[in-house]
Write a protein that holds these residues in place. Structure first.
Motif, short mmCIF file in Angstrom:
data_model
loop_
_atom_site.label_atom_id
_atom_site.label_comp_id
_atom_site.label_asym_id
_atom_site.label_seq_id
_atom_site.Cartn_x
_atom_site.Cartn_y
_atom_site.Cartn_z
N ASP A 6 0.84 -1.21 0.00
CA ASP A 6 0.00 0.00 0.00
C ASP A 6 0.87 1.26 0.00
OD1 ASP A 6 -2.58 -1.26 2.29
OD2 ASP A 6 -2.25 -1.60 0.15
N VAL A 7 1.93 1.23 0.83
CA VAL A 7 2.80 2.42 0.95
C VAL A 7 3.43 2.74 -0.41
CG1 VAL A 7 5.00 3.20 1.95
CG2 VAL A 7 3.23 2.21 3.43
N VAL A 8 3.84 1.70 -1.12
CA VAL A 8 4.46 1.91 -2.45
C VAL A 8 3.38 2.32 -3.47
CG1 VAL A 8 5.66 0.75 -4.35
CG2 VAL A 8 6.39 0.36 -1.96
N ALA A 9 2.30 1.56 -3.50
CA ALA A 9 1.26 1.80 -4.53
C ALA A 9 0.62 3.19 -4.40
CB ALA A 9 0.18 0.73 -4.42
N HIS A 10 0.46 3.64 -3.17
CA HIS A 10 -0.20 4.94 -2.94
C HIS A 10 0.79 6.07 -2.73
CE1 HIS A 10 -4.37 3.42 -2.66
NE2 HIS A 10 -3.79 2.33 -2.18
N GLU A 11 2.09 5.77 -2.93
CA GLU A 11 3.18 6.76 -2.81
C GLU A 11 3.08 7.52 -1.48
OE1 GLU A 11 2.22 8.79 -6.55
OE2 GLU A 11 4.10 8.01 -7.39
N ILE A 12 3.03 6.73 -0.41
CA ILE A 12 2.86 7.27 0.94
C ILE A 12 4.17 7.86 1.46
CG2 ILE A 12 2.37 6.64 3.35
CD1 ILE A 12 -0.12 6.65 1.50
N ASP A 13 4.08 9.03 2.12
CA ASP A 13 5.26 9.65 2.76
C ASP A 13 5.39 9.24 4.22
OD1 ASP A 13 6.12 11.69 0.59
OD2 ASP A 13 3.94 11.98 0.76
N THR A 14 4.25 9.11 4.91
CA THR A 14 4.28 8.80 6.34
C THR A 14 3.24 7.74 6.70
OG1 THR A 14 4.97 11.07 6.84
CG2 THR A 14 4.09 9.79 8.68
N PHE A 15 3.72 6.72 7.42
CA PHE A 15 2.82 5.71 8.00
C PHE A 15 2.67 6.08 9.46
CE2 PHE A 15 1.09 1.60 9.10
CZ PHE A 15 1.57 1.37 10.38
N THR A 16 1.44 6.05 9.99
CA THR A 16 1.26 6.35 11.41
C THR A 16 0.22 5.43 12.04
OG1 THR A 16 0.87 8.14 13.02
CG2 THR A 16 -0.52 8.12 11.05
N MET A 17 0.42 5.18 13.34
CA MET A 17 -0.50 4.33 14.13
C MET A 17 -0.43 4.82 15.56
SD MET A 17 -1.97 1.78 12.46
CE MET A 17 -2.44 0.70 13.79
#
Ligand code: C2G
Length: 129
Positions: free
Chosen positions: A80-91
């Protein structure tokens, strides 16, 4: 545009969730929520009071949330992070350390969990209609 992603069940939506989503959005300009499907929840040993469609509709009504995608397995986050070109993952920090492997693909940021409120507590105090 700075893109942020977070994941969860978000059952019986409450202010702990809202505070999490508000702070998650403040980390960028566009927030995607990976929402646990009912099938994935069963795999987590969780049953939600509201089904996926209901939980998705609640999230989409929140101004901080820009997009909701299904969370179907534990392995999809890096895809998902790659496909959606994510800059920040948070939880929330009840997950602190669990997803540090994503630092290979994006920033990883844990936010403090809001005390004294949870879906479990709410469901335990709900009277059956
Ligand atoms: N949360 C919070 N404060 C609370 C309750 C929850 O900040 N009082 C945060 C959690 O830390 C999480 C998010 O809200 O970041 C969603 O919480 P849940 O719906 O309980 O998510 P969970 O069942 O932990 O599933 O792949 C990750 C999983 O899908 C997370």
């Amino acid at each position: 545009m700075k893109k942020v992603i977070t994941y969860g069940t978000f059952d019986t939506l409450h202010f702990g969730h809202i505070r999490l989503l508000e702070r998650a959005k403040s980390l960028g300009d566009y927030l995607i929520v990976g929402l646990s499907t009912d099938k994935f929840n069963a795999g987590k040993g969780k049953t939600s009071h509201f089904n996926y469609a209901e939980r998705k509709a609640f999230l989409e009504a929140i101004r901080y949330v820009d997009e909701v995608i299904p969370e179907e397995d534990w392995e999809q986050k890096s895809r998902d992070v790659v496909a959606h070109e994510i800059d920040t993952f948070t939880m929330g920090d009840d997950w602190a350390g669990e997803f540090d492997f994503l630092a290979e693909f994006c920033d990883v940021h844990y936010l403090s969990r809001t005390p004294a409120i949870s879906s479990t507590l709410i469901k335990a105090n709900m009277t059956k209609p």
